[in-house]
Motif scaffolding. Structure first.
Motif, PDB file in Angstrom:
ATOM      1  N   ALA A   1       0.915  -1.153   0.008  1.00 15.63           N
ATOM      2  CA  ALA A   1      -0.084  -0.053  -0.070  1.00 15.63           C
ATOM      3  C   ALA A   1       0.784   1.230   0.162  1.00 15.63           C
ATOM      4  CB  ALA A   1      -0.981  -0.042   1.253  1.00 15.63           C
ATOM      5  N   HIS A   2       1.988   1.324   0.479  1.00 16.49           N
ATOM      6  CA  HIS A   2       2.917   2.087   0.490  1.00 16.49           C
ATOM      7  C   HIS A   2       3.722   2.307  -0.850  1.00 16.49           C
ATOM      8  CE1 HIS A   2       2.236   2.505   5.025  1.00 16.49           C
ATOM      9  NE2 HIS A   2       3.044   3.526   4.762  1.00 16.49           N
ATOM     10  N   GLY A   3       3.593   1.516  -1.737  1.00 16.05           N
ATOM     11  CA  GLY A   3       4.246   1.565  -3.051  1.00 16.05           C
ATOM     12  C   GLY A   3       5.481   0.746  -2.728  1.00 16.05           C
ATOM     13  N   GLY A   4       5.895   0.111  -1.957  1.00 11.80           N
ATOM     14  CA  GLY A   4       7.180  -0.715  -1.699  1.00 11.80           C
ATOM     15  C   GLY A   4       6.981  -2.172  -1.929  1.00 11.80           C
ATOM     16  N   LEU A   5       8.075  -3.052  -1.912  1.00 12.14           N
ATOM     17  CA  LEU A   5       8.311  -4.323  -2.131  1.00 12.14           C
ATOM     18  C   LEU A   5       8.630  -5.167  -0.937  1.00 12.14           C
ATOM     19  CD1 LEU A   5       8.332  -6.549  -4.199  1.00 12.14           C
ATOM     20  CD2 LEU A   5      10.606  -6.016  -4.655  1.00 12.14           C
ATOM     21  N   ILE A   6       8.236  -6.158  -0.660  1.00 12.89           N
ATOM     22  CA  ILE A   6       8.476  -7.319   0.733  1.00 12.89           C
ATOM     23  C   ILE A   6       8.753  -8.318  -0.016  1.00 12.89           C
ATOM     24  CG2 ILE A   6       6.386  -7.532   1.391  1.00 12.89           C
ATOM     25  CD1 ILE A   6       7.348  -7.568   4.207  1.00 12.89           C
ATOM     26  N   TYR A   7       9.776  -9.024   0.643  1.00 14.38           N
ATOM     27  CA  TYR A   7      10.431 -10.312   0.141  1.00 14.38           C
ATOM     28  C   TYR A   7      11.119 -11.048   1.324  1.00 14.38           C
ATOM     29  CZ  TYR A   7      14.514  -8.135  -1.587  1.00 14.38           C
ATOM     30  OH  TYR A   7      15.707  -7.330  -1.489  1.00 14.38           O
ATOM     31  N   ALA A   8      11.287 -12.384   1.230  1.00 13.21           N
ATOM     32  CA  ALA A   8      12.235 -13.121   2.280  1.00 13.21           C
ATOM     33  C   ALA A   8      13.169 -14.058   1.462  1.00 13.21           C
ATOM     34  CB  ALA A   8      11.252 -13.949   3.066  1.00 13.21           C
ATOM     35  N   LYS A   9      14.202 -14.140   2.170  1.00 16.42           N
ATOM     36  CA  LYS A   9      15.221 -15.296   1.619  1.00 16.42           C
ATOM     37  C   LYS A   9      15.986 -15.821   2.695  1.00 16.42           C
ATOM     38  CE  LYS A   9      18.812 -11.843   0.700  1.00 16.42           C
ATOM     39  NZ  LYS A   9      19.847 -11.277  -0.354  1.00 16.42           N
ATOM     40  N   THR A  10      16.495 -17.096   2.423  1.00 19.68           N
ATOM     41  CA  THR A  10      17.340 -17.653   3.286  1.00 19.68           C
ATOM     42  C   THR A  10      18.806 -17.160   3.399  1.00 19.68           C
ATOM     43  OG1 THR A  10      15.935 -19.832   3.294  1.00 19.68           O
ATOM     44  CG2 THR A  10      18.407 -20.018   4.196  1.00 19.68           C
ATOM     45  N   ASN A  11      19.316 -16.928   4.711  1.00 22.50           N
ATOM     46  CA  ASN A  11      20.744 -16.515   4.450  1.00 22.50           C
ATOM     47  C   ASN A  11      21.817 -17.264   4.200  1.00 22.50           C
ATOM     48  OD1 ASN A  11      19.700 -14.135   5.383  1.00 22.50           O
ATOM     49  ND2 ASN A  11      19.765 -14.660   7.722  1.00 22.50           N
ATOM     50  N   PRO A  12      22.731 -17.165   3.583  1.00 24.80           N
ATOM     51  CA  PRO A  12      23.676 -18.089   2.975  1.00 24.80           C
ATOM     52  C   PRO A  12      24.875 -18.076   4.263  1.00 24.80           C
ATOM     53  CG  PRO A  12      24.129 -16.014   2.129  1.00 24.80           C
ATOM     54  CD  PRO A  12      22.987 -15.861   2.898  1.00 24.80           C
ATOM     55  N   LEU A  13      25.244 -19.523   4.252  1.00 27.68           N
ATOM     56  CA  LEU A  13      26.161 -19.944   5.284  1.00 27.68           C
ATOM     57  C   LEU A  13      27.595 -19.548   4.907  1.00 27.68           C
ATOM     58  CD1 LEU A  13      25.023 -23.521   6.363  1.00 27.68           C
ATOM     59  CD2 LEU A  13      25.043 -21.356   7.840  1.00 27.68           C
ATOM     60  N   LYS A  14      28.416 -19.045   5.792  1.00 32.38           N
ATOM     61  CA  LYS A  14      29.932 -18.578   5.554  1.00 32.38           C
ATOM     62  C   LYS A  14      30.664 -19.255   6.592  1.00 32.38           C
ATOM     63  CE  LYS A  14      30.713 -14.570   3.818  1.00 32.38           C
ATOM     64  NZ  LYS A  14      31.076 -13.151   3.592  1.00 32.38           N
ATOM     65  N   ASP A  15      31.682 -20.132   6.219  1.00 28.72           N
ATOM     66  CA  ASP A  15      32.570 -20.688   7.071  1.00 28.72           C
ATOM     67  C   ASP A  15      31.692 -21.519   8.106  1.00 28.72           C
ATOM     68  OD1 ASP A  15      34.602 -19.923   5.684  1.00 28.72           O
ATOM     69  OD2 ASP A  15      34.601 -18.028   6.687  1.00 28.72           O
ATOM     70  N   GLY A  16      30.340 -22.137   7.848  1.00 26.18           N
ATOM     71  CA  GLY A  16      29.623 -22.800   8.710  1.00 26.18           C
ATOM     72  C   GLY A  16      28.773 -21.753   9.773  1.00 26.18           C
ATOM     73  N   VAL A  17      28.929 -20.395   9.474  1.00 27.56           N
ATOM     74  CA  VAL A  17      28.237 -19.658  10.553  1.00 27.56           C
ATOM     75  C   VAL A  17      27.333 -18.718   9.735  1.00 27.56           C
ATOM     76  CG1 VAL A  17      28.660 -17.464  12.048  1.00 27.56           C
ATOM     77  CG2 VAL A  17      30.422 -19.211  11.937  1.00 27.56           C
ATOM     78  N   GLY A  18      26.016 -18.448  10.366  1.00 25.40           N
ATOM     79  CA  GLY A  18      25.143 -17.711   9.525  1.00 25.40           C
ATOM     80  C   GLY A  18      23.792 -18.505   9.569  1.00 25.40           C
ATOM     81  N   GLY A  19      23.201 -18.436   8.452  1.00 27.15           N
ATOM     82  CA  GLY A  19      21.865 -19.236   8.228  1.00 27.15           C
ATOM     83  C   GLY A  19      20.777 -18.273   8.582  1.00 27.15           C
ATOM     84  N   GLY A  20      19.697 -18.988   8.739  1.00 32.58           N
ATOM     85  CA  GLY A  20      18.491 -18.004   9.380  1.00 32.58           C
ATOM     86  C   GLY A  20      17.908 -17.553   8.203  1.00 32.58           C
ATOM     87  N   ALA A  21      17.083 -16.527   8.505  1.00 33.40           N
ATOM     88  CA  ALA A  21      16.243 -15.891   7.492  1.00 33.40           C
ATOM     89  C   ALA A  21      16.211 -14.432   7.415  1.00 33.40           C
ATOM     90  CB  ALA A  21      14.589 -16.371   7.364  1.00 33.40           C
ATOM     91  N   SER A  22      15.962 -13.650   6.152  1.00 30.34           N
ATOM     92  CA  SER A  22      15.886 -12.274   6.202  1.00 30.34           C
ATOM     93  C   SER A  22      14.589 -12.049   5.527  1.00 30.34           C
ATOM     94  CB  SER A  22      17.202 -11.649   5.477  1.00 30.34           C
ATOM     95  OG  SER A  22      18.278 -11.961   6.014  1.00 30.34           O
ATOM     96  N   PHE A  23      14.084 -10.947   6.045  1.00 32.61           N
ATOM     97  CA  PHE A  23      12.736 -10.206   5.498  1.00 32.61           C
ATOM     98  C   PHE A  23      13.203  -8.813   5.222  1.00 32.61           C
ATOM     99  CE2 PHE A  23      11.501 -13.863   8.063  1.00 32.61           C
ATOM    100  CZ  PHE A  23      10.337 -14.367   7.163  1.00 32.61           C
ATOM    101  N   ILE A  24      13.113  -8.733   3.969  1.00 28.42           N
ATOM    102  CA  ILE A  24      13.572  -7.334   3.301  1.00 28.42           C
ATOM    103  C   ILE A  24      12.212  -6.264   2.802  1.00 28.42           C
ATOM    104  CG2 ILE A  24      14.914  -5.883   1.839  1.00 28.42           C
ATOM    105  CD1 ILE A  24      15.739  -9.632   2.310  1.00 28.42           C
ATOM    106  N   PHE A  25      12.019  -5.339   3.121  1.00 27.19           N
ATOM    107  CA  PHE A  25      11.115  -4.303   2.478  1.00 27.19           C
ATOM    108  C   PHE A  25      11.653  -3.149   2.269  1.00 27.19           C
ATOM    109  CE2 PHE A  25      10.246  -3.510   7.042  1.00 27.19           C
ATOM    110  CZ  PHE A  25      10.212  -2.134   6.918  1.00 27.19           C
ATOM    111  N   THR A  26      11.027  -2.402   1.069  1.00 29.00           N
ATOM    112  CA  THR A  26      11.610  -1.150   0.789  1.00 29.00           C
ATOM    113  C   THR A  26      10.396   0.037   0.693  1.00 29.00           C
ATOM    114  OG1 THR A  26      10.823  -1.449  -1.620  1.00 29.00           O
ATOM    115  CG2 THR A  26      13.101  -2.013  -0.888  1.00 29.00           C
ATOM    116  N   LEU A  27      11.012   1.148   1.125  1.00 27.44           N
ATOM    117  CA  LEU A  27       9.923   2.348   1.242  1.00 27.44           C
ATOM    118  C   LEU A  27      10.467   3.676   0.509  1.00 27.44           C
ATOM    119  CD1 LEU A  27       9.356   2.318   5.119  1.00 27.44           C
ATOM    120  CD2 LEU A  27       7.961   1.516   3.444  1.00 27.44           C
TER     121      LEU A  27
END
Length: 896
Positions: free
Chosen positions: A863-889
């Motif tokens: 409704a604000h004219g933005g975009l929202i999406y999600a993706k899985t975080n990449p692993l780096k040297d066995g550290v990281g993971g999880g998810a990211s939720f990104i939106f723009t305004l």
């Protein structure tokens, strides 16, 4: 430079794209074809091809040898050594083991460049394509570059010219269209003296089993010079055509004359020469050309062999680039001239055969003579049969057509019948009255067998009438002079009536045939309108085609067979798969998988193949005619339209059901949330009042009231989400846009979730200076709260959550990341759906998801004219993971 002289950008782009091997952005790259072209065997085509390939291989290109005929030459074997080779495929034919190029292995290997020697080679029976040039076409369509070799005598349009020079007909040919479509032609030239020297040294290979006469004719010095001249001229013609295309793209005048050529095709061997001659004529004049076949009464009288030759000639014309036209006609000359003038043809090309003596005596003229006398304003070119074989064939066919025994036996029988009917009344009825009986016989024979038997019946009727009904009986003399006039009038009248009846009968047969096809297509189209699914469509088509054409139907739709007998033959299923992938006809009577039992046609809609139609004749030896193929292609088009309609109908019905379900869900959400809000508020207030008196209550009661208050708070939050979603879906969400610093809104959201974050670490990262955003602060705060609560629910107690901000052009990008288990594959597009929950909540708090939080975030951001999406975080040297939720305004623009 004037506007008319400016280069055409579309034509220039097409030329550049073809030169680079690029296609349209949404189409796969087509491979590039380079032909090493020579006048004869032994000029060094294979050697030049291998030398070029070795140079590219040394530069790091992925080069593979598909098939190279080295014939044991040491210098050729030396060039092959070190280059990767694809194993050849073994084929068994009549207990003989043959080796052929393996196209499936080449497509699987997918090299950048593959070498395919002998472009015109004929593949062993049972191969996917009868000819090697067709294998090359499939490789090019798959994006693989190809180098190949070709001799000038193997070009289809020059086949008869080479045969007249050398006395040898070359059976392995390549269509000129395939040659002209090559990206590059490398002419490998060698003087006749040098080639004869190589021949004497044993460096030129002559195929095993070739006739000595053929080898001698090909390697005569005079013939080598002529073949060299033909090769040079053909290469020059191709260069001229390329220059004309470039001139047209640059806005310069083309050298084309604007001619339009029409060649008449028949069942004779001369027609093949006519087609090749017209092809060469059209190339020289840069003219469009058409091949016309007249469907007259003579076609009905043709034997099966002649009809097959007609189809062969028409396919030859189509293969050489002509547009094929079939025209029903009663009077051939009039029909040809009318069609030519109505469609703007400037030249006619036709064959001329000498008239047989019996037709010349009757004053009949050939078609060529009629066209020349009546074709004012047209340039007419005639070719005569220039060999004894051609003339003998033409004369033999004419005599065979004229003297087929059955029609003339039936003429004799009809004459005998009417004579027998009249004889008992010969003495009581005026003899002139019996003339009508014979006229009836003439009309009956003309209607059934055509003009030739009708003429024979007319003459026989006059003689029979004289013999049986004119005194003196049983002789061909007569005692009254007036009977001479009677005989003449009777003969002329019967000839006129017979001729008119034969023509009317032909027109009636052609009209009935056209009516049958029109009625068939009309009935199919009408009944397809009521078909509900692909199975119903298959039943409609099968019912009609089986009745008219005596074929069995098979129909595949979206990879599944929906009509016809279940097919299990691997060869037939391979044909289905090939047609679906290549969008071309295949199977019997075609150039692809010709040994298949059925004819397979693509069912295409919106530039894609959605199905495949198979037609298998009940009579295994039957061949489909060109007219039948046109009907089948029309039926395939009708099937495509019907399948698209059923697909759209099903989609519309599913959309309608989904819309109704969505409306029902929205009504339930609104009513349920409003009905629950008041009692929950009352209950929450009552529990709060009781908790204020906790000192007066037992410990167990206080614990239960505390748990109840927690559950009521969660339920109120759920009802609040329902209310927001109901407002969003009903269009009642009103936004109040104001300039904000996103950091301030994020700070308020962090304060709101402080109590539930526990020991989790929440980091805030800001990249650069953030501009102000134009948003509804309360709603974006709710978005951040929902995303942070979601991250807390999917992160362990000692986990880490990151809230980051960065500027991207005219947008601010906000990212909420966690180091939890992340998303399952394929969940990125589904997690924003209503009531969808993802992953495993690992928080020890009561934060079970209702599946509305992320859906609300998506609605607010969009409704604000933005975009929202999600993706899985990449692993780096066995550290990281999880998810990211990104939106723009959107940021605040100047003047806003």
């Amino acid at each position: 430079m004037t506007a008319d002289q400016r280069p055409d950008p579309d034509k220039l782009l097409a030329l550049v794209s073809k030169d680079r091997g690029d296609g349209a952005p949404d189409t796969p790259r087509r491979g590039r074809l380079k032909i090493f072209f020579g006048a004869n065997a032994g000029v060094g085509k294979t050697y030049a091809m291998l030398s070029e390939a070795r140079r590219l291989f040394a530069e790091g290109r992925d080069v593979v040898i598909g098939v190279v005929e080295h014939h044991g030459r040491p210098e050729t074997l030396a060039l092959i050594d070190g280059l990767p080779l694809l194993p050849l495929r073994e084929v068994s034919h009549r207990d003989i083991r043959l080796t052929e190029f393996d196209i499936d292995l080449a497509l699987e290997r997918r090299p950048h460049l593959i070498l395919i020697d002998e472009y015109a080679h004929t593949n062993a029976p049972g191969s996917r394509h009868p000819k090697r040039w067709q294998d090359v076409e499939e490789l090019l369509a798959a994006g693989i570059d190809v180098y190949t070799t070709l001799n000038v005598q193997h070009l289809e349009s020059l086949n008869d010219v080479v045969a007249r020079l050398t006395g040898v007909w070359v059976r392995e040919t390549v269509p000129d269209a395939a040659f002209d479509a090559a990206d590059e032609i490398a002419l490998i030239d060698l003087s006749p003296d040098e080639l004869l020297k190589r021949l004497a040294e044993g460096k030129v290979y002559v195929a095993e089993g070739a006739q000595t006469r053929a080898a001698d004719n090909f390697f005569k010095k005079a013939n080598l010079g002529r073949l060299r001249e033909i090769a040079l001229r053909r290469t020059a013609e191709r260069i001229d055509a390329q220059n004309d295309a470039l001139s047209a793209a640059m806005g310069q005048a083309e050298s084309a004359t604007g001619d339009k050529i029409l060649v008449l095709v028949g069942p004779d061997a001369l027609s093949a020469r006519l087609i090749r001659h017209t092809k060469r004529m059209a190339d020289r004049a840069r003219a469009a050309w058409f091949a016309l076949y007249l469907h007259t009464d003579r076609h009905e009288a043709l034997p099966d062999k002649a009809r097959r030759r007609v189809e062969h000639n028409l396919r030859l014309a189509e293969k050489l680039g002509a547009r094929v036209v079939r025209l029903n006609a009663g009077r051939a000359a009039s029909a040809v001239l009318t069609y030519a003038r109505q469609n703007g043809f400037t030249r006619l090309v036709l064959g001329h055969s000498p008239q047989p003596w019996w037709r010349a005596l009757m004053g009949g003229r050939s078609l060529s003579q009629k066209l020349i006398s009546q074709g004012a304003g047209l340039e007419i070119t005639t070719l005569s049969a220039d060999s004894a074989e051609d003339k003998a064939e033409a004369d033999g066919r004419t005599v065979a057509q004229a003297l087929r025994p059955l029609p003339y036996l039936m003429a004799v029988a009809a004459t005998a019948l009417v004579t027998a009917l009249g004889l008992p009344f010969r003495d009581v009825v005026d003899p002139d009255s019996f003339i009508m009986l014979y006229m009836t016989a003439v009309v009956a024979v003309a209607a059934r067998y055509g003009i030739g038997p009708a003429v024979f019946t007319s003459v026989l009727s006059v003689l029979t009438f004289n013999w049986f009904y004119v005194e003196p009986y049983y002789s061909l003399t007569f005692d009254r002079v007036g009977y001479a006039v009677t005989f003449v009038v009777m003969l002329i009248t019967s000839l006129i009536v017979g001729s008119l009846t034969a023509r009317l009968s032909l027109h009636a047969r052609l009209a009935r045939k056209g009516e049958v096809e029109t009625r068939l297509l009309y009935d199919i189209s009408r009944q397809l309108g009521g078909a509900r699914d692909a199975a119903d469509i298959g039943q409609v088509i099968e019912r009609h085609l089986q009745t008219v054409f005596e074929v069995e139907l098979g129909l595949w739709y979206e990879g599944q067979q929906v009509a016809g007998k279940a097919e299990h033959d691997p060869k037939e299923l391979a044909a289905v798969q090939w047609v679906a992938q290549n969008r071309q006809m295949a199977g019997r009577d075609t150039d692809t998988l010709p040994t298949a039992q059925g004819l397979y046609l693509p069912v295409s809609a919106e530039q894609s193949v959605i199905g495949v139609m198979c037609l298998t004749p009940t009579e295994t030896t039957r061949q489909f005619s060109g007219a039948e193929l046109l009907v089948f292609e029309t039926v395939a088009t009708l099937i495509a339209g019907a399948l698209q309609r059923t697909r759209q109908t099903a989609l519309a019905e599913a959309t309608r059901v989904e819309s109704e379900n969505e409306k029902l869900r929205n009504v339930l959400l609104a009513s349920l949330s409003h009905d629950l809000k008041t009692p929950l508020t009352v209950m929450n207030g009552a529990v709060g009042s009781l908790l204020k008196m906790r000192k007066k209550l037992p410990r167990e009661a206080v614990d239960e009231l505390t748990a109840l208050w927690s559950h009521l708070a969660r339920l109120q939050k759920f009802v609040g989400n329902l209310l927001r979603m109901a407002a969003i879906t009903s269009g009642q969400l009103h936004l109040s846009f104001e300039p904000y610093l996103i950091q301030e809104v994020a700070g308020a959201a962090l304060n709101r979730i402080e109590a539930m974050r526990g020991d989790r670490q929440i980091r805030t990262l800001i990249s650069g200076t953030l501009p102000m955003v134009r948003i509804d602060g309360a709603l974006i705060e709710q978005v951040l709260i929902n995303l942070l609560e979601n991250a807390i629910a999917h992160t362990a107690e000692d986990g880490q959550i990151t809230l980051s901000f960065e500027t991207d052009a005219d947008r601010v990008r906000v990212r909420v990341s966690d180091n939890g288990p992340g998303l399952r594959p394929g969940e990125e597009d589904r997690i924003f759906d209503k009531f969808y929950t993802y992953g495993q909540q690992i928080s020890d708090r009561q934060t079970e998801s209702s599946g509305l939080g992320l859906a609300i975030c998506k609605a607010i951001v969009e409704a604000h004219g933005g975009l929202i999406y999600a993706k899985t975080n990449p692993l780096k040297d066995g550290v990281g993971g999880g998810a990211s939720f990104i939106f723009t305004l959107p940021v605040v623009t100047s003047g806003a």
